[in-house]
Design an enzyme around this catalytic site. Structure first.
Site, PDB file in Angstrom:
ATOM      1  N   CYS A   1       0.887  -1.158   0.000  1.00 39.73           N
ATOM      2  CA  CYS A   1       0.000   0.000   0.000  1.00 39.73           C
ATOM      3  C   CYS A   1       0.925   1.208   0.000  1.00 39.73           C
ATOM      4  O   CYS A   1       1.571   1.487   0.999  1.00 39.73           O
ATOM      5  CB  CYS A   1      -0.912   0.038   1.220  1.00 39.73           C
ATOM      6  SG  CYS A   1      -1.864   1.574   1.266  1.00 39.73           S
TER       7      CYS A   1
ATOM      8  N   CYS B   1      -0.603   4.233   2.501  1.00 41.99           N
ATOM      9  CA  CYS B   1      -0.576   4.096   3.959  1.00 41.99           C
ATOM     10  C   CYS B   1      -0.289   2.638   4.305  1.00 41.99           C
ATOM     11  O   CYS B   1       0.833   2.197   4.173  1.00 41.99           O
ATOM     12  CB  CYS B   1      -1.865   4.608   4.584  1.00 41.99           C
ATOM     13  SG  CYS B   1      -3.356   4.149   3.688  1.00 41.99           S
ATOM     14  N   SER B   2      -1.289   1.895   4.730  1.00 39.98           N
ATOM     15  CA  SER B   2      -1.025   0.513   5.117  1.00 39.98           C
ATOM     16  C   SER B   2      -2.245  -0.357   4.900  1.00 39.98           C
ATOM     17  O   SER B   2      -2.513  -1.242   5.693  1.00 39.98           O
ATOM     18  CB  SER B   2      -0.595   0.461   6.582  1.00 39.98           C
ATOM     19  OG  SER B   2      -1.595   1.059   7.388  1.00 39.98           O
ATOM     20  N   CYS B   3      -3.005  -0.110   3.824  1.00 37.63           N
ATOM     21  CA  CYS B   3      -4.193  -0.918   3.555  1.00 37.63           C
ATOM     22  C   CYS B   3      -3.781  -2.384   3.442  1.00 37.63           C
ATOM     23  O   CYS B   3      -2.811  -2.720   2.782  1.00 37.63           O
ATOM     24  CB  CYS B   3      -4.874  -0.453   2.269  1.00 37.63           C
ATOM     25  SG  CYS B   3      -5.490   1.237   2.425  1.00 37.63           S
TER      26      CYS B   3
HETATM   27 FE    FE Z   1      -3.350   2.149   2.804  1.00 36.93          FE
END
Ligand code: FE
Length: 204
Positions: free
Chosen positions: A105, A108-110
């Site tokens: 991602c 961000c951190s999906c």
């Molecule tokens: Fe994300």
């Protein structure tokens, strides 16, 4: 977590609240930081990814399920009971000798919580997020994964709308194994694309 002068204003509001709660609980002696770390470690490596491992093992064992997973991963995964936040819209990508899939991602951190649990720390780190796209082969090498030069690497950018599950290749010599045993060969990293499934006979 050590005393590392991490400033809370770098955290999003939810993370800041969680950190505040953890601090109070630890200060009052109600929980130990080590216990919290152990729980997080469990969800990162054990409980969470077991769901995804069962999805992969079923896809390896059942061609109809694999086809469903390829066409409508959200529904196929939900049929096994793995639903919930951060897993509403899923796509499964299947590794082959010709093509290896890697998920990142960049924003961000999906991450697909419903099948993989909590994202590992490195998945959220800026170096992984930027370099996975620019130099996927180099990133994989750092994970100890050297793919054949003629294997194409395809990078998928996870978003809030769509999360990816990599279906690693089934290891050779596992034709006799039941789903349960196959699931033991499916690591978390193999479902992100930073690893491969464990070779038969090497499972813990
Ligand atoms: Fe994300």
């Amino acid at each position: 977590m050590g005393h590392d002068h991490e400033h809370d204003n770098h955290l999003d509001p939810m993370a800041a609240r969680v950190k505040a709660l953890e601090t109070i609980l630890v200060e009052k002696g109600l929980v130990e930081a080590a216990a919290i770390d152990a729980i997080i470690e469990t969800y990162e490596n054990k409980v969470g990814p077991r769901n995804g491992a069962r999805v992969v093992a079923k896809a390896w064992s059942d061609p109809d399920f694999a086809a469903w997973l390829a066409n409508d991963a959200t529904a196929a995964i939900a049929s096994l009971g793995f639903t919930g936040r951060q897993g509403e819209h899923m796509r499964a990508v299947f590794n082959t000798p010709e093509q290896h899939h890697l998920v990142v991602c960049t924003l961000c951190s999906c991450y697909p919580w419903s099948v993989l649990g909590l994202p590992p720390v490195w998945y959220k780190s800026p170096p992984y997020r930027s370099r996975a796209v620019i130099d996927p082969r180099g990133v994989l090498a750092e994970f100890g994964l050297e793919l054949p030069a003629d294997t194409q690497i395809r990078v998928w950018d996870s978003t809030a709308e769509l999360r990816y599950l990599v279906v690693p290749m089934r290891p050779a010599g596992t034709g006799h194994l039941e789903e349960e045993a196959l699931a033991d060969l499916v690591t978390r990293d193999s479902m992100i694309g930073t690893g491969l499934a464990i070779a038969a006979g090497e499972a813990a």
